[in-house]
Design a protein around this motif. Structure first.
Motif, PDB file in Angstrom:
ATOM      1  N   MET A 132       0.848  -1.175   0.000  1.00  0.00           N
ATOM      2  CA  MET A 132       0.000   0.000   0.000  1.00  0.00           C
ATOM      3  C   MET A 132       0.892   1.236   0.000  1.00  0.00           C
ATOM      4  SD  MET A 132      -2.995   0.811   2.623  1.00  0.00           S
ATOM      5  CE  MET A 132      -3.444   2.439   3.010  1.00  0.00           C
ATOM      6  N   HIS A 133       0.599   2.119  -0.926  1.00  0.00           N
ATOM      7  CA  HIS A 133       1.401   3.332  -1.074  1.00  0.00           C
ATOM      8  C   HIS A 133       0.495   4.553  -0.930  1.00  0.00           C
ATOM      9  CE1 HIS A 133       4.337   6.167  -2.500  1.00  0.00           C
ATOM     10  NE2 HIS A 133       3.538   6.523  -3.507  1.00  0.00           N
ATOM     11  N   ILE A 134       0.871   5.485  -0.074  1.00  0.00           N
ATOM     12  CA  ILE A 134       0.102   6.709   0.140  1.00  0.00           C
ATOM     13  C   ILE A 134       0.801   7.842  -0.602  1.00  0.00           C
ATOM     14  CG2 ILE A 134      -0.698   8.391   1.828  1.00  0.00           C
ATOM     15  CD1 ILE A 134      -0.815   6.114   3.859  1.00  0.00           C
ATOM     16  N   ASP A 135       0.075   8.526  -1.447  1.00  0.00           N
ATOM     17  CA  ASP A 135       0.612   9.680  -2.164  1.00  0.00           C
ATOM     18  C   ASP A 135       0.472  10.899  -1.254  1.00  0.00           C
ATOM     19  OD1 ASP A 135       1.524  11.503  -3.960  1.00  0.00           O
ATOM     20  OD2 ASP A 135      -0.093  11.220  -5.425  1.00  0.00           O
ATOM     21  N   TRP A 136       1.527  11.200  -0.508  1.00  0.00           N
ATOM     22  CA  TRP A 136       1.474  12.265   0.492  1.00  0.00           C
ATOM     23  C   TRP A 136       1.307  13.642  -0.138  1.00  0.00           C
ATOM     24  CZ3 TRP A 136       0.428  11.080   5.263  1.00  0.00           C
ATOM     25  CH2 TRP A 136       0.747   9.819   5.735  1.00  0.00           C
ATOM     26  N   ALA A 137       1.834  13.824  -1.331  1.00  0.00           N
ATOM     27  CA  ALA A 137       1.683  15.117  -2.002  1.00  0.00           C
ATOM     28  C   ALA A 137       0.216  15.379  -2.361  1.00  0.00           C
ATOM     29  CB  ALA A 137       2.546  15.169  -3.257  1.00  0.00           C
ATOM     30  N   ALA A 138      -0.463  14.354  -2.857  1.00  0.00           N
ATOM     31  CA  ALA A 138      -1.881  14.503  -3.200  1.00  0.00           C
ATOM     32  C   ALA A 138      -2.715  14.703  -1.940  1.00  0.00           C
ATOM     33  CB  ALA A 138      -2.374  13.290  -3.974  1.00  0.00           C
ATOM     34  N   LEU A 139      -2.386  13.976  -0.878  1.00  0.00           N
ATOM     35  CA  LEU A 139      -3.109  14.130   0.376  1.00  0.00           C
ATOM     36  C   LEU A 139      -2.933  15.540   0.944  1.00  0.00           C
ATOM     37  CD1 LEU A 139      -4.827  12.693   2.526  1.00  0.00           C
ATOM     38  CD2 LEU A 139      -2.683  12.086   3.664  1.00  0.00           C
ATOM     39  N   GLY A 140      -1.717  16.048   0.885  1.00  0.00           N
ATOM     40  CA  GLY A 140      -1.460  17.414   1.342  1.00  0.00           C
ATOM     41  C   GLY A 140      -2.168  18.451   0.497  1.00  0.00           C
ATOM     42  N   SER A 141      -2.221  18.201  -0.789  1.00  0.00           N
ATOM     43  CA  SER A 141      -2.916  19.115  -1.697  1.00  0.00           C
ATOM     44  C   SER A 141      -4.411  19.158  -1.397  1.00  0.00           C
ATOM     45  CB  SER A 141      -2.680  18.684  -3.140  1.00  0.00           C
ATOM     46  OG  SER A 141      -3.419  19.474  -4.026  1.00  0.00           O
ATOM     47  N   VAL A 142      -5.017  18.013  -1.206  1.00  0.00           N
ATOM     48  CA  VAL A 142      -6.440  17.951  -0.878  1.00  0.00           C
ATOM     49  C   VAL A 142      -6.699  18.633   0.461  1.00  0.00           C
ATOM     50  CG1 VAL A 142      -8.306  16.370  -0.231  1.00  0.00           C
ATOM     51  CG2 VAL A 142      -6.933  15.927  -2.261  1.00  0.00           C
ATOM     52  N   PHE A 143      -5.830  18.397   1.432  1.00  0.00           N
ATOM     53  CA  PHE A 143      -5.989  19.029   2.737  1.00  0.00           C
ATOM     54  C   PHE A 143      -5.891  20.553   2.620  1.00  0.00           C
ATOM     55  CE2 PHE A 143      -4.011  20.831   6.574  1.00  0.00           C
ATOM     56  CZ  PHE A 143      -5.005  20.537   7.487  1.00  0.00           C
ATOM     57  N   GLY A 144      -4.911  21.049   1.872  1.00  0.00           N
ATOM     58  CA  GLY A 144      -4.738  22.494   1.717  1.00  0.00           C
ATOM     59  C   GLY A 144      -5.913  23.156   1.017  1.00  0.00           C
ATOM     60  N   VAL A 145      -6.384  22.541  -0.049  1.00  0.00           N
ATOM     61  CA  VAL A 145      -7.508  23.118  -0.792  1.00  0.00           C
ATOM     62  C   VAL A 145      -8.779  23.092   0.054  1.00  0.00           C
ATOM     63  CG1 VAL A 145      -9.029  22.748  -2.778  1.00  0.00           C
ATOM     64  CG2 VAL A 145      -6.558  22.663  -3.066  1.00  0.00           C
ATOM     65  N   SER A 146      -9.022  21.985   0.743  1.00  0.00           N
ATOM     66  CA  SER A 146     -10.228  21.919   1.563  1.00  0.00           C
ATOM     67  C   SER A 146     -10.167  22.903   2.725  1.00  0.00           C
ATOM     68  CB  SER A 146     -10.458  20.503   2.074  1.00  0.00           C
ATOM     69  OG  SER A 146      -9.405  20.108   2.929  1.00  0.00           O
ATOM     70  N   LEU A 147      -9.003  23.107   3.295  1.00  0.00           N
ATOM     71  CA  LEU A 147      -8.852  24.088   4.368  1.00  0.00           C
ATOM     72  C   LEU A 147      -9.100  25.504   3.850  1.00  0.00           C
ATOM     73  CD1 LEU A 147      -8.051  24.551   7.351  1.00  0.00           C
ATOM     74  CD2 LEU A 147      -5.711  24.868   6.528  1.00  0.00           C
ATOM     75  N   ALA A 148      -8.534  25.822   2.704  1.00  0.00           N
ATOM     76  CA  ALA A 148      -8.704  27.164   2.129  1.00  0.00           C
ATOM     77  C   ALA A 148     -10.159  27.432   1.757  1.00  0.00           C
ATOM     78  CB  ALA A 148      -7.808  27.327   0.901  1.00  0.00           C
ATOM     79  N   VAL A 149     -10.831  26.453   1.168  1.00  0.00           N
ATOM     80  CA  VAL A 149     -12.229  26.635   0.771  1.00  0.00           C
ATOM     81  C   VAL A 149     -13.115  26.762   2.009  1.00  0.00           C
ATOM     82  CG1 VAL A 149     -14.199  25.492  -0.336  1.00  0.00           C
ATOM     83  CG2 VAL A 149     -11.986  25.571  -1.476  1.00  0.00           C
ATOM     84  N   THR A 150     -12.833  25.975   3.038  1.00  0.00           N
ATOM     85  CA  THR A 150     -13.616  26.059   4.265  1.00  0.00           C
ATOM     86  C   THR A 150     -13.468  27.419   4.923  1.00  0.00           C
ATOM     87  OG1 THR A 150     -13.390  23.684   4.605  1.00  0.00           O
ATOM     88  CG2 THR A 150     -13.991  25.009   6.519  1.00  0.00           C
ATOM     89  N   VAL A 151     -12.246  27.893   5.041  1.00  0.00           N
ATOM     90  CA  VAL A 151     -12.015  29.213   5.644  1.00  0.00           C
ATOM     91  C   VAL A 151     -12.648  30.309   4.792  1.00  0.00           C
ATOM     92  CG1 VAL A 151     -10.213  30.884   6.215  1.00  0.00           C
ATOM     93  CG2 VAL A 151      -9.960  28.513   6.918  1.00  0.00           C
ATOM     94  N   GLY A 152     -12.572  30.170   3.476  1.00  0.00           N
ATOM     95  CA  GLY A 152     -13.182  31.154   2.586  1.00  0.00           C
ATOM     96  C   GLY A 152     -14.693  31.201   2.718  1.00  0.00           C
ATOM     97  N   LEU A 153     -15.338  30.029   2.776  1.00  0.00           N
ATOM     98  CA  LEU A 153     -16.791  30.003   2.913  1.00  0.00           C
ATOM     99  C   LEU A 153     -17.244  30.538   4.262  1.00  0.00           C
ATOM    100  CD1 LEU A 153     -18.033  26.706   1.248  1.00  0.00           C
ATOM    101  CD2 LEU A 153     -18.570  29.044   0.627  1.00  0.00           C
ATOM    102  N   VAL A 154     -16.533  30.179   5.310  1.00  0.00           N
ATOM    103  CA  VAL A 154     -16.890  30.707   6.629  1.00  0.00           C
ATOM    104  C   VAL A 154     -16.708  32.221   6.664  1.00  0.00           C
ATOM    105  CG1 VAL A 154     -16.214  30.709   9.068  1.00  0.00           C
ATOM    106  CG2 VAL A 154     -16.491  28.559   7.858  1.00  0.00           C
ATOM    107  N   GLY A 155     -15.628  32.714   6.057  1.00  0.00           N
ATOM    108  CA  GLY A 155     -15.405  34.155   5.991  1.00  0.00           C
ATOM    109  C   GLY A 155     -16.476  34.864   5.186  1.00  0.00           C
ATOM    110  N   LEU A 156     -16.883  34.260   4.087  1.00  0.00           N
ATOM    111  CA  LEU A 156     -17.929  34.855   3.254  1.00  0.00           C
ATOM    112  C   LEU A 156     -19.266  34.893   3.993  1.00  0.00           C
ATOM    113  CD1 LEU A 156     -18.169  35.974   0.372  1.00  0.00           C
ATOM    114  CD2 LEU A 156     -18.871  33.703  -0.347  1.00  0.00           C
TER     115      LEU A 156
END
Length: 79
Positions: free
Chosen positions: A1-25
């Motif tokens: 089993m191989h975890i693509d840490w770059a993709a996981l980090g990317s998904v985490f960063g985008v979801s964090l940014a979108v969540t903060v943006g929606l809450v701010g809006l």
């Protein structure tokens, strides 16, 4: 089993940014509706009225953008 840490980090960063943006809006929408127009009355006291038309329409725009983002997210999940 191989975890693509770059993709996981990317998904985490985008979801964090979108969540903060929606809450701010959404917060901007709440602030726009609670903004009170002040006018000086007798003895320098301020009388509070309802939100101005510009603040109210800006708040409705913020809420509409939040609803559109949620609808788009549901669309992405369903499709």
């Amino acid at each position: 089993m191989h975890i693509d840490w770059a993709a996981l980090g990317s998904v985490f960063g985008v979801s964090l940014a979108v969540t903060v943006g929606l809450v701010g809006l959404f917060t901007l929408g709440i602030v726009g509706l609670s903004k009170r127009a002040t006018a000086t009355g007798e003895a320098g006291t301020a009388s509070a009225g309802g939100p101005t038309a510009l603040a109210r329409s800006g708040a409705y725009l913020c809420f509409a953008l939040c609803a559109a983002a949620v609808a788009y997210g549901i669309f992405l999940i369903v499709s």
